[in-house]
Design a protein around this motif. Structure first.
Motif, PDB file in Angstrom:
ATOM      1  N   LEU A   1       9.006  -8.421  -2.097  1.00 54.59           N
ATOM      2  CA  LEU A   1       7.585  -8.069  -2.801  1.00 54.59           C
ATOM      3  C   LEU A   1       7.805  -8.240  -4.145  1.00 54.59           C
ATOM      4  O   LEU A   1       6.571  -8.438  -4.853  1.00 54.59           O
ATOM      5  CB  LEU A   1       7.326  -6.615  -2.524  1.00 54.59           C
ATOM      6  N   CYS A   2       8.778  -8.046  -4.827  1.00 52.22           N
ATOM      7  CA  CYS A   2       8.946  -8.046  -6.375  1.00 52.22           C
ATOM      8  C   CYS A   2      10.484  -7.962  -6.741  1.00 52.22           C
ATOM      9  O   CYS A   2      11.516  -7.673  -5.738  1.00 52.22           O
ATOM     10  CB  CYS A   2       8.251  -7.051  -7.116  1.00 52.22           C
ATOM     11  N   CYS A   3      10.872  -8.306  -7.850  1.00 50.78           N
ATOM     12  CA  CYS A   3      12.374  -8.506  -8.387  1.00 50.78           C
ATOM     13  C   CYS A   3      12.512  -7.231  -8.806  1.00 50.78           C
ATOM     14  O   CYS A   3      11.727  -6.267  -8.967  1.00 50.78           O
ATOM     15  CB  CYS A   3      12.488  -9.776  -9.211  1.00 50.78           C
ATOM     16  N   LYS A   4      13.951  -7.212  -9.029  1.00 49.65           N
ATOM     17  CA  LYS A   4      14.636  -5.899  -9.502  1.00 49.65           C
ATOM     18  C   LYS A   4      14.048  -5.480 -11.174  1.00 49.65           C
ATOM     19  O   LYS A   4      13.860  -4.204 -11.356  1.00 49.65           O
ATOM     20  CB  LYS A   4      16.289  -5.947  -9.684  1.00 49.65           C
TER      21      LYS A   4
ATOM     22  N   PHE B   1      16.009  -2.648  -5.267  1.00 47.68           N
ATOM     23  CA  PHE B   1      15.696  -1.259  -5.868  1.00 47.68           C
ATOM     24  C   PHE B   1      16.892  -0.384  -6.168  1.00 47.68           C
ATOM     25  O   PHE B   1      16.900   0.214  -7.284  1.00 47.68           O
ATOM     26  CB  PHE B   1      14.916  -0.227  -4.741  1.00 47.68           C
ATOM     27  N   GLU B   2      18.011  -0.651  -5.605  1.00 43.65           N
ATOM     28  CA  GLU B   2      19.248  -0.119  -6.017  1.00 43.65           C
ATOM     29  C   GLU B   2      19.564  -0.674  -7.408  1.00 43.65           C
ATOM     30  O   GLU B   2      20.096  -0.006  -8.379  1.00 43.65           O
ATOM     31  CB  GLU B   2      20.548  -0.402  -5.057  1.00 43.65           C
ATOM     32  N   ARG B   3      19.512  -1.951  -7.414  1.00 47.38           N
ATOM     33  CA  ARG B   3      19.589  -2.559  -8.833  1.00 47.38           C
ATOM     34  C   ARG B   3      19.001  -1.909 -10.020  1.00 47.38           C
ATOM     35  O   ARG B   3      19.115  -1.959 -11.133  1.00 47.38           O
ATOM     36  CB  ARG B   3      19.766  -4.074  -8.404  1.00 47.38           C
ATOM     37  N   ALA B   4      17.543  -1.974  -9.493  1.00 45.22           N
ATOM     38  CA  ALA B   4      16.600  -1.510 -10.512  1.00 45.22           C
ATOM     39  C   ALA B   4      16.786   0.035 -11.240  1.00 45.22           C
ATOM     40  O   ALA B   4      16.659   0.240 -12.268  1.00 45.22           O
ATOM     41  CB  ALA B   4      15.259  -1.371  -9.997  1.00 45.22           C
ATOM     42  N   THR B   5      17.275   0.868 -10.164  1.00 48.12           N
ATOM     43  CA  THR B   5      17.663   2.345 -10.680  1.00 48.12           C
ATOM     44  C   THR B   5      18.800   2.164 -11.542  1.00 48.12           C
ATOM     45  O   THR B   5      18.969   2.753 -12.608  1.00 48.12           O
ATOM     46  CB  THR B   5      18.235   3.075  -9.353  1.00 48.12           C
ATOM     47  N   ARG B   6      19.863   1.182 -11.214  1.00 49.80           N
ATOM     48  CA  ARG B   6      20.921   1.075 -12.227  1.00 49.80           C
ATOM     49  C   ARG B   6      20.453   0.686 -13.727  1.00 49.80           C
ATOM     50  O   ARG B   6      20.917   1.397 -14.598  1.00 49.80           O
ATOM     51  CB  ARG B   6      22.009  -0.003 -11.746  1.00 49.80           C
TER      52      ARG B   6
ATOM     53  N   LEU C   1       0.792  -1.268  -0.100  1.00 52.19           N
ATOM     54  CA  LEU C   1      -0.177  -0.065   0.024  1.00 52.19           C
ATOM     55  C   LEU C   1       0.993   1.125  -0.006  1.00 52.19           C
ATOM     56  O   LEU C   1       0.626   2.136  -0.828  1.00 52.19           O
ATOM     57  CB  LEU C   1      -0.907   0.023   1.264  1.00 52.19           C
ATOM     58  N   VAL C   2       1.756   1.262   0.822  1.00 53.14           N
ATOM     59  CA  VAL C   2       2.785   2.554   0.845  1.00 53.14           C
ATOM     60  C   VAL C   2       3.589   2.649  -0.577  1.00 53.14           C
ATOM     61  O   VAL C   2       3.659   3.675  -1.112  1.00 53.14           O
ATOM     62  CB  VAL C   2       3.645   2.302   2.001  1.00 53.14           C
ATOM     63  N   ALA C   3       3.931   1.357  -1.068  1.00 54.87           N
ATOM     64  CA  ALA C   3       4.810   1.489  -2.460  1.00 54.87           C
ATOM     65  C   ALA C   3       3.747   2.219  -3.634  1.00 54.87           C
ATOM     66  O   ALA C   3       4.062   3.131  -4.414  1.00 54.87           O
ATOM     67  CB  ALA C   3       5.339   0.190  -2.766  1.00 54.87           C
TER      68      ALA C   3
ATOM     69  N   SER D   1      11.496  12.392  -5.810  1.00 55.20           N
ATOM     70  CA  SER D   1      12.092  13.191  -4.933  1.00 55.20           C
ATOM     71  C   SER D   1      13.114  12.231  -4.127  1.00 55.20           C
ATOM     72  O   SER D   1      13.014  10.996  -4.229  1.00 55.20           O
ATOM     73  CB  SER D   1      11.243  13.742  -4.056  1.00 55.20           C
ATOM     74  N   ASN D   2      13.880  12.912  -3.459  1.00 58.47           N
ATOM     75  CA  ASN D   2      14.748  11.997  -2.435  1.00 58.47           C
ATOM     76  C   ASN D   2      14.049  11.228  -1.629  1.00 58.47           C
ATOM     77  O   ASN D   2      14.304  10.130  -1.313  1.00 58.47           O
ATOM     78  CB  ASN D   2      15.877  12.792  -1.878  1.00 58.47           C
ATOM     79  N   ASP D   3      13.007  11.957  -0.984  1.00 58.93           N
ATOM     80  CA  ASP D   3      12.306  11.101  -0.053  1.00 58.93           C
ATOM     81  C   ASP D   3      11.602  10.114  -0.548  1.00 58.93           C
ATOM     82  O   ASP D   3      11.714   8.887   0.125  1.00 58.93           O
ATOM     83  CB  ASP D   3      11.215  12.177   0.632  1.00 58.93           C
ATOM     84  N   GLN D   4      10.903   9.997  -1.732  1.00 57.29           N
ATOM     85  CA  GLN D   4      10.233   8.832  -2.428  1.00 57.29           C
ATOM     86  C   GLN D   4      11.476   7.696  -2.742  1.00 57.29           C
ATOM     87  O   GLN D   4      11.167   6.694  -2.576  1.00 57.29           O
ATOM     88  CB  GLN D   4       9.823   9.140  -3.665  1.00 57.29           C
ATOM     89  N   LEU D   5      12.468   8.085  -3.173  1.00 58.41           N
ATOM     90  CA  LEU D   5      13.724   7.196  -3.259  1.00 58.41           C
ATOM     91  C   LEU D   5      14.134   6.455  -1.993  1.00 58.41           C
ATOM     92  O   LEU D   5      14.333   5.490  -1.949  1.00 58.41           O
ATOM     93  CB  LEU D   5      14.882   7.810  -3.659  1.00 58.41           C
ATOM     94  N   SER D   6      13.956   7.339  -0.761  1.00 55.82           N
ATOM     95  CA  SER D   6      14.535   6.810   0.359  1.00 55.82           C
ATOM     96  C   SER D   6      13.286   5.594   0.776  1.00 55.82           C
ATOM     97  O   SER D   6      13.592   4.700   1.263  1.00 55.82           O
ATOM     98  CB  SER D   6      14.450   7.723   1.495  1.00 55.82           C
ATOM     99  N   ILE D   7      11.890   6.032   0.623  1.00 55.93           N
ATOM    100  CA  ILE D   7      10.865   5.226   0.810  1.00 55.93           C
ATOM    101  C   ILE D   7      11.089   3.785   0.074  1.00 55.93           C
ATOM    102  O   ILE D   7      10.893   2.637   0.718  1.00 55.93           O
ATOM    103  CB  ILE D   7       9.620   5.736   0.756  1.00 55.93           C
ATOM    104  N   LEU D   8      11.217   4.082  -1.176  1.00 56.03           N
ATOM    105  CA  LEU D   8      11.239   2.807  -2.048  1.00 56.03           C
ATOM    106  C   LEU D   8      12.370   1.898  -1.536  1.00 56.03           C
ATOM    107  O   LEU D   8      12.384   0.826  -1.778  1.00 56.03           O
ATOM    108  CB  LEU D   8      11.450   3.186  -3.538  1.00 56.03           C
ATOM    109  N   HIS D   9      13.497   2.453  -1.271  1.00 59.50           N
ATOM    110  CA  HIS D   9      14.691   1.949  -0.891  1.00 59.50           C
ATOM    111  C   HIS D   9      14.431   1.042   0.261  1.00 59.50           C
ATOM    112  O   HIS D   9      15.075  -0.128   0.334  1.00 59.50           O
ATOM    113  CB  HIS D   9      16.015   2.774  -0.861  1.00 59.50           C
TER     114      HIS D   9
END
Length: 181
Positions: free
Chosen positions: A147-150, A86-91, A55-57, A71-79
């Motif tokens: 919850l899910c893969c990269k 998530f780190e791998r997904a961003t790459r 739900l948060v995601a 935003s940085n806050d959204q990146l922090s929440i998703l991380h």
């Protein structure tokens, strides 16, 4: 039957210290039926935690989609929610590794996401519910640890930001791709 105090104590031990000597001792005190009840309780607790995370995601994804920026806050929440995946997904997204293959005229689509291995395998996935990679079946379906893969995360992030490589194919070709899954 378990007394209320014994049940509370064992529940606390089993939830807080899963690899300790106390944990093994607590397990030895339980019957098979009681162990099944504790496992069911832990599974239900894990499912509730996973549901809250989803739900948060979803709220974060919707906000990213509406602004087409993150935003940085959204990146922090998703991380926090997805960790290393998530780190791998961003790459993958940064390297332009997400294709959105759309059928014409229906508009149906599937994502094709590049892996990070040296072989650069590509995996077909639906961002919310499926990926053809090994991790999806092992970590998500079989073990229920993620919850899910990269690849799913990369597809979702790229779609939310509008960073997908768009590929248009006929509905027949899309059906052929899907039949190979």
């Amino acid at each position: 039957m378990l007394s209320v105090l014994r049940c509370c104590y064992l529940k606390r031990v089993l939830l807080e210290t899963p690899n300790s000597q106390t944990y093994r001792c607590a397990l030895s005190l339980l019957s098979k039926a009681e162990i099944a009840l504790v496992i069911a309780f832990k599974s239900k607790q894990n499912a509730v935690r996973m549901s809250a995370s989803i739900l948060v995601a979803e709220a974060v994804w919707k906000d990213i989609e509406s602004n087409r920026s993150v935003s940085n806050d959204q990146l922090s929440i998703l991380h926090f929610l997805f960790g290393k995946n998530f780190e791998r997904a961003t790459r993958i997204v940064d390297q332009g590794g997400v294709k959105r293959i759309s059928g014409k005229p229906s508009g149906r689509f599937i994502f094709q996401v590049v892996g990070e291995s040296r072989r650069k395998e590509e995996y077909f996935c639906f961002a919310e519910c499926y990926c053809a990679c090994y991790s999806f079946f092992y970590d998500i379906v079989n073990r229920g640890e993620q919850l899910c893969c990269k690849h799913q995360l990369a597809a979702r992030l790229a779609a939310s930001l509008g960073a997908c490589i768009e590929v248009k194919v006929s509905d027949e070709k899309l059906a052929l791709l899907l039949s190979k899954l």
